[in-house]
Design a protein around this motif. Structure first.
Motif, short mmCIF file in Angstrom:
data_model
loop_
_atom_site.label_atom_id
_atom_site.label_comp_id
_atom_site.label_asym_id
_atom_site.label_seq_id
_atom_site.Cartn_x
_atom_site.Cartn_y
_atom_site.Cartn_z
N ILE A 1 0.77 -1.24 -0.05
CA ILE A 1 0.09 -0.04 0.00
C ILE A 1 0.75 1.34 -0.01
CG2 ILE A 1 -1.62 1.29 1.23
CD1 ILE A 1 -2.92 -1.45 2.16
N ARG A 2 1.97 1.30 0.90
CA ARG A 2 2.90 2.44 0.92
C ARG A 2 3.49 2.66 -0.49
NH1 ARG A 2 4.96 0.11 6.04
NH2 ARG A 2 3.64 1.24 7.70
N CYS A 3 3.88 1.53 -1.14
CA CYS A 3 4.46 1.82 -2.50
C CYS A 3 3.34 2.16 -3.56
CB CYS A 3 5.01 0.27 -2.85
SG CYS A 3 6.53 -0.19 -1.91
N ALA A 4 2.19 1.66 -3.45
CA ALA A 4 1.22 2.27 -4.36
C ALA A 4 1.02 3.56 -4.11
CB ALA A 4 0.07 1.29 -4.39
N LEU A 5 1.06 3.80 -2.90
CA LEU A 5 0.70 5.52 -2.67
C LEU A 5 1.60 6.29 -3.10
CD1 LEU A 5 -1.18 5.02 0.80
CD2 LEU A 5 -1.88 5.77 -1.47
N SER A 6 3.08 6.08 -2.77
CA SER A 6 4.17 6.74 -3.55
C SER A 6 4.02 7.03 -5.06
CB SER A 6 5.32 6.09 -3.02
OG SER A 6 6.61 6.64 -3.23
N TYR A 7 3.90 5.75 -5.83
CA TYR A 7 3.73 5.93 -7.22
C TYR A 7 2.68 6.59 -7.36
CZ TYR A 7 3.23 4.28 -11.93
OH TYR A 7 3.28 4.28 -13.19
N GLN A 8 1.32 6.71 -6.81
CA GLN A 8 0.48 7.74 -7.27
C GLN A 8 0.77 8.94 -6.89
OE1 GLN A 8 -3.11 6.16 -5.26
NE2 GLN A 8 -3.38 4.70 -6.67
N ASN A 9 1.23 9.36 -5.74
CA ASN A 9 1.98 10.78 -5.46
C ASN A 9 2.67 11.25 -6.51
OD1 ASN A 9 0.21 10.95 -3.17
ND2 ASN A 9 1.97 10.08 -1.92
N GLN A 10 3.58 10.30 -6.96
CA GLN A 10 4.64 10.72 -8.05
C GLN A 10 3.87 11.22 -9.30
OE1 GLN A 10 7.79 11.65 -7.70
NE2 GLN A 10 7.66 12.44 -9.69
N LEU A 11 2.92 10.52 -9.65
CA LEU A 11 2.30 10.47 -10.87
C LEU A 11 1.42 11.84 -10.76
CD1 LEU A 11 0.66 7.25 -11.84
CD2 LEU A 11 2.43 8.38 -12.97
N LEU A 12 0.98 11.96 -9.61
CA LEU A 12 -0.03 13.22 -9.55
C LEU A 12 0.90 14.51 -9.50
CD1 LEU A 12 -2.56 12.42 -6.87
CD2 LEU A 12 -2.80 12.88 -8.95
N ALA A 13 2.29 14.32 -8.96
CA ALA A 13 3.05 15.70 -9.07
C ALA A 13 3.38 15.70 -10.50
CB ALA A 13 4.39 15.31 -8.22
N ASP A 14 3.74 14.61 -11.41
CA ASP A 14 4.14 14.65 -12.69
C ASP A 14 2.79 15.57 -13.42
OD1 ASP A 14 6.53 13.58 -12.01
OD2 ASP A 14 5.89 11.71 -12.87
N ILE A 15 1.58 15.08 -13.28
CA ILE A 15 0.45 15.84 -13.99
C ILE A 15 0.53 17.08 -13.61
CG2 ILE A 15 -2.04 15.49 -13.91
CD1 ILE A 15 -1.88 12.34 -13.64
N LYS A 16 0.72 17.52 -12.30
CA LYS A 16 0.42 18.91 -11.83
C LYS A 16 1.60 19.60 -12.47
CE LYS A 16 0.90 21.63 -7.86
NZ LYS A 16 1.19 22.01 -6.39
N ALA A 17 2.62 19.48 -12.63
CA ALA A 17 3.81 19.99 -13.46
C ALA A 17 3.59 20.20 -14.89
CB ALA A 17 5.38 19.23 -13.02
N LEU A 18 2.87 19.13 -15.56
CA LEU A 18 2.59 19.24 -16.83
C LEU A 18 1.38 20.30 -16.99
CD1 LEU A 18 2.84 15.77 -18.10
CD2 LEU A 18 4.37 17.50 -18.90
N LEU A 19 0.38 20.33 -16.14
CA LEU A 19 -0.74 20.87 -16.41
C LEU A 19 -0.42 22.46 -16.05
CD1 LEU A 19 -3.62 19.11 -14.47
CD2 LEU A 19 -3.48 19.78 -16.79
N GLN A 20 0.76 22.89 -14.97
CA GLN A 20 1.34 24.14 -14.77
C GLN A 20 2.08 24.66 -16.09
OE1 GLN A 20 3.61 23.59 -11.27
NE2 GLN A 20 1.94 24.13 -9.89
N GLN A 21 2.72 23.69 -16.97
CA GLN A 21 3.33 24.17 -18.03
C GLN A 21 2.32 24.36 -18.96
OE1 GLN A 21 5.98 20.91 -19.18
NE2 GLN A 21 7.45 21.35 -17.54
N LEU A 22 1.38 23.83 -19.10
CA LEU A 22 0.32 24.14 -20.16
C LEU A 22 -0.43 25.50 -20.06
CD1 LEU A 22 -1.58 20.60 -20.68
CD2 LEU A 22 -0.39 22.18 -22.47
N ALA A 23 -0.54 25.76 -18.58
CA ALA A 23 -1.10 27.10 -18.21
C ALA A 23 -0.26 28.14 -18.38
CB ALA A 23 -1.80 26.75 -16.82
N GLU A 24 0.98 28.04 -18.21
CA GLU A 24 1.76 29.30 -18.45
C GLU A 24 1.94 29.32 -20.11
OE1 GLU A 24 5.50 27.88 -16.63
OE2 GLU A 24 4.68 28.35 -14.77
N ARG A 25 1.99 28.39 -20.81
CA ARG A 25 1.93 28.35 -22.31
C ARG A 25 0.64 29.29 -22.85
NH1 ARG A 25 3.82 22.72 -24.23
NH2 ARG A 25 5.99 22.55 -23.28
#
Length: 78
Positions: free
Chosen positions: A52-76
């Motif tokens: 469960i800890r590993c799965a949550l860690s992986y999901q947190n990393q995916l969410l952080a990557d998605i957030k970074a990509l959305l912020q890049q799109l918003a800046e563009r």
């Protein structure tokens, strides 16, 4: 010749703050409660909790990557 950068009206003593005019109420005492659970240090980790800890860690990393990509799109777009 001495270079005095303290200002013209400095008398060489630090100013003391004025005494409070109203009644001073003391701070309430701080209460420290013991931790409710004593966990022994040598407990073997549960494989399910590890998964469960590993799965949550992986999901947190995916969410952080998605957030970074959305912020890049918003800046563009702005």
């Amino acid at each position: 010749m001495a270079n005095c950068s303290r200002g013209r009206n400095h008398q060489g003593r630090p100013s003391t703050p004025p005494a409070p005019s109203g009644p001073v109420t003391p701070e309430p005492p701080v209460r420290r409660w013991p931790h409710p659970v004593d966990v022994p240090a040598a407990i073997a980790p549960d494989p399910t909790l590890h998964y469960i800890r590993c799965a949550l860690s992986y999901q947190n990393q995916l969410l952080a990557d998605i957030k970074a990509l959305l912020q890049q799109l918003a800046e563009r777009e702005s």
